[in-house]
Design an enzyme around this catalytic site. Structure first.
Site, PDB file in Angstrom:
ATOM      1  N   ARG A 147       0.845  -1.181   0.000  1.00 11.75           N
ATOM      2  CA  ARG A 147       0.000   0.000   0.000  1.00 11.75           C
ATOM      3  C   ARG A 147       0.887   1.238   0.000  1.00 11.75           C
ATOM      4  O   ARG A 147       2.053   1.173   0.408  1.00 11.75           O
ATOM      5  CB  ARG A 147      -0.906   0.003   1.231  1.00 11.75           C
ATOM      6  CG  ARG A 147      -1.987  -1.071   1.152  1.00 11.75           C
ATOM      7  CD  ARG A 147      -2.757  -1.207   2.435  1.00 11.75           C
ATOM      8  NE  ARG A 147      -3.867  -2.147   2.286  1.00 11.75           N
ATOM      9  CZ  ARG A 147      -4.499  -2.720   3.295  1.00 11.75           C
ATOM     10  NH1 ARG A 147      -4.139  -2.458   4.537  1.00 11.75           N
ATOM     11  NH2 ARG A 147      -5.488  -3.552   3.068  1.00 11.75           N
TER      12      ARG A 147
ATOM     13  N   GLY B 135      -6.129  -0.567   9.993  1.00 17.51           N
ATOM     14  CA  GLY B 135      -6.225  -1.552   8.918  1.00 17.51           C
ATOM     15  C   GLY B 135      -5.287  -1.308   7.753  1.00 17.51           C
ATOM     16  O   GLY B 135      -5.249  -2.107   6.814  1.00 17.51           O
TER      17      GLY B 135
ATOM     18  N   LYS C  13       0.207  -1.142   9.470  1.00 14.39           N
ATOM     19  CA  LYS C  13       1.399  -0.571  10.117  1.00 14.39           C
ATOM     20  C   LYS C  13       2.303  -1.664  10.677  1.00 14.39           C
ATOM     21  O   LYS C  13       3.525  -1.577  10.592  1.00 14.39           O
ATOM     22  CB  LYS C  13       0.964   0.400  11.228  1.00 14.39           C
ATOM     23  CG  LYS C  13       0.227   1.635  10.688  1.00 14.39           C
ATOM     24  CD  LYS C  13      -0.230   2.562  11.789  1.00 14.39           C
ATOM     25  CE  LYS C  13      -1.398   2.016  12.572  1.00 14.39           C
ATOM     26  NZ  LYS C  13      -2.638   1.860  11.761  1.00 14.39           N
TER      27      LYS C  13
END
Length: 696
Positions: A25, A49, A52
């Site tokens: 991401r 979500g 991390k």
């Protein structure tokens, strides 16, 4: 080297996610590269979500493959630790934890760390306050640390709603580590004020990675239902139709227990989850939720930060949290790997009262701090916490809070040696201006949640703006954006009546005390363990003080009418029928009062008439004392009763007896009178109260 490293990282990502097509991401790879190649110190602020934890897990694996030391991860909750250890295992990372529940393993873990057998060590920030851990473990392993991780970093900030004082110790430890040691702090809930504070504490060279906070899968709706019974009815009617399993958040432990018990009566498989449960039980409950074996956990914030169940179908709040930070953190448990999940905020009349209590007790009053310091200054050889309790009319929790905050000052005005606390030469002045400012911030956050509850703009956008997202956008999915309810806001009157009856049958257990407080009752000579032939039996209270069901009627009788309604007598009779104490008492007596001399005796006599038992007033109060509610710890609660009661022994019957009072808090009144009754020849003593303090 960067391309090769990135390819390795992508392969590990796909392994960790068990997805051969997974891609990073936005920002994930950049954060990993920054740690590995620039050895930076990072603050990552990304939505719940976003992933991390995958950043520091992959960084750990890649650093270990390069020969670096282990990763030290500061994590705030045991539930989160268990979750993270399971995730790390998928990357073939050997993870371990050192916490209060595995002290027998500490030495083995230390050996494994020093010999390179452990890749990831998880500890709570409170562990840093433990002298034994710092002296025997941390000092030995600090040179082996290859990556330093702080999860839920908003807890570092004085200005963050979830501030935990022991997080301050992290700053000191980080300062003692080599400046080129890579470090990463992560959070989903840091507004600009909190980010600036974290930067000030962790260093100006902190690089900040900040992303969009909008959660695309979450559908939000707010519903105001003033009474607990209405919310319980709504839950009973709506939960069965919701997708999958989820979490119902409550503000208090007692509501976690009560709402779960209510749902069970409605044939909904829900269980309570809170910090007072044993570690093993909490772990079992987490696994049952993860494996969809139950419909819902009814949880306090003990199940919050970092808990990861990708397919969680819903998060419902039984009461309104005190801040957007709390709400976003908790509702973000839902919908991480599903296209649609519900975030439903219920709100009731008691919300502000509970939140105000948390705000008002967040910091010890100046008077408490001064009392503790004055007592330690006068002590010839320091004081243990138990000795401070004897010398101060403060609860153990109040004393612990003062000592913790004082010990975290730099330099600290107190020091702990063994079990005792001592003052240092440091002159301490409490920062009242800062405390006042923090209190105002908490109140503003509470007001912001009140505005959110009634918001007519996109609910997700409101949350993102409140958290200072630089590009908040409308979600198009919430009840406001759609212009219609996601779930019904009504409930049946029949279900509300069932909930009211449930609340009126929620008997409260009065556990007997087992040990006398040392030196507290010299007149009576009570010492050591309470002998079985002097101990009160397990008792019952009809309700929680001021609670829905019977609680308001009890409060009205005590403070307005000076008379307890006949309905309460019927409630007590039905409770006794459910309870069936053994042996069944053959007579009734009561706790005397000099302030309201007829209130409890009158109620006891009327109850005795209905039960066809004799009421005999055998306990006398021989002198006035301070109200028990003004006594803040066990020593003073017991000491306040020393020599207060006398018995008319000629009237005492040998059979079991109901000992009645209107209100029970510390249980010491019941404990002392029960022992006196047993000494004088009565049978077993069963405490019976109209209401119990929920904190007793």
């Amino acid at each position: 080297m960067t391309n090769e490293l990135r390819n390795q990282a992508i392969a590990l990502l796909r392994l960790a996610l068990d997805d051969p097509t997974a891609k990073f991401r936005g920002g994930q790879w950049e954060a990993i590269a920054s740690l590995l190649e620039q050895r930076d110190r990072l603050l990552v602020v990304q939505r719940t979500g976003w992933g991390k934890s995958i950043v520091y897990f992959l960084a750990t694996r890649l650093l270990r493959d390069r020969g670096a030391g282990f990763t030290l991860l500061i994590s705030p909750l045991l539930a989160l630790m268990r979750n993270q250890i399971a995730a790390a295992t998928r990357l073939n990372l050997q993870a371990a934890t050192i916490n209060s529940s595995n002290k027998d393993d500490w030495e083995q873990v230390k050996t494994q760390l020093l010999t390179g057998q452990i890749d990831l060590l998880l500890i709570s920030p409170e562990r840093l306050a433990n002298d034994e851990f710092r002296d025997t473990i941390l000092s030995r392993i600090s040179a082996q640390i290859g990556l330093f991780v702080v999860d839920e970093a908003h807890c570092i900030s004085d200005w963050g709603h979830d501030f935990r004082p022991d997080y301050r110790r992290i700053t000191r430890i980080l300062q003692a580590l080599p400046p080129n040691l890579p470090a990463i702090a992560t959070t989903a809930t840091a507004n600009n004020r909190v980010v600036n504070d974290i930067t000030a504490q962790l260093g100006a060279n902190l690089r900040i990675f900040r992303g969009n906070l909008t959660r695309q899968s979450l559908q939000l709706q707010n519903i105001y239902l003033p009474s607990p019974a209405a919310r319980m009815a709504w839950l009973a009617e709506q939960l069965p139709s919701l997708p999958g399993s989820g979490i119902i958040y409550t503000l208090t432990v007692r509501d976690s227990e009560r709402v779960a018990a209510w749902l069970q009566t409605q044939e909904i498989d829900a269980k309570p989850y809170h910090s007072q449960l044993q570690t093993e039980e909490r772990e079992t409950l987490e696994n049952q939720l993860i494996d969809n074996q139950i419909k819902a956990l009814v949880a306090t914030t003990a199940l919050g930060m970092g808990f990861d169940k990708p397919d969680l179908g819903f998060v419902i709040h039984y009461q309104r949290p005190g801040s957007v930070v709390h709400y976003y953190q908790q509702v973000g448990r839902a919908g991480r790997a599903v296209e649609q999940a519900y975030g439903i905020l219920l709100s009731g009349d008691e919300d502000d009262e509970i939140t105000n209590y948390f705000i008002e007790t967040a910091f010890p009053p100046q008077a408490h701090t001064e009392e503790v310091l004055n007592a330690l200054n006068k002590a010839s050889d320091g004081f243990s916490v138990a000795q401070l309790e004897e010398n101060l009319n403060l609860s153990r929790g109040q004393i612990d809070k003062v000592l913790k905050l004082l010990s975290l000052e730099s330099p600290a005005p107190v020091t702990k040696q063994g079990t005792k606390w001592y003052t240092t030469p440091i002159k301490y002045q409490q920062d009242l201006e800062k405390i006042a400012k923090l209190t105002r911030i908490r109140q503003q956050e509470q007001a912001q949640m009140q505005v959110y509850m009634e918001s007519q703009e996109c609910l997700m956008k409101f949350l993102a703006q409140a958290l200072d997202d630089s590009n908040p956008t409308s979600c198009g999915k919430c009840a406001v954006c759609l212009g219609e309810n996601l779930l019904p806001t009504n409930y049946s009157l029949a279900k509300v009546n069932q909930a009211i009856q449930f609340l009126r049958r929620s008997d409260q257990i009065i556990e007997p005390r087992k040990i006398w407080i040392k030196n507290a009752l010299p007149t009576y000579g009570f010492l050591g363990r309470i002998k079985d032939n002097l101990k009160a039996e397990i008792g019952r209270a009809l309700c929680l003080w001021g609670d829905a069901g019977w609680g308001e009627l009890v409060k009205q009788g005590k403070y307005q009418d000076n008379y307890f309604d006949d309905a309460l007598i019927q409630g007590i009779i039905e409770m006794i029928q459910r309870w069936q104490p053994e042996p069944m008492p053959t007579w009734i007596t009561c706790v005397p009062s000099l302030n309201r001399s007829q209130l409890v005796p009158n109620f006891s006599q009327r109850l005795a008439n209905q039960l066809n038992l004799p009421f005999i007033s055998v306990v006398q109060k021989v002198r006035q004392n301070s109200p028990q509610k003004t006594m803040s710890n066990s020593y003073h609660q017991a000491r306040n009763l020393d020599g207060i009661f006398a018995l008319d022994c000629s009237k005492i019957k040998p059979g079991a007896v109901f000992l009645i009072d209107d209100f029970v808090d510390s249980r010491w009144t019941f404990t002392v009178i029960a022992a006196l009754l047993r000494q004088a020849g009565s049978g077993q003593v069963f405490p019976l109260a109209l209401a119990i303090n929920s904190l007793s």
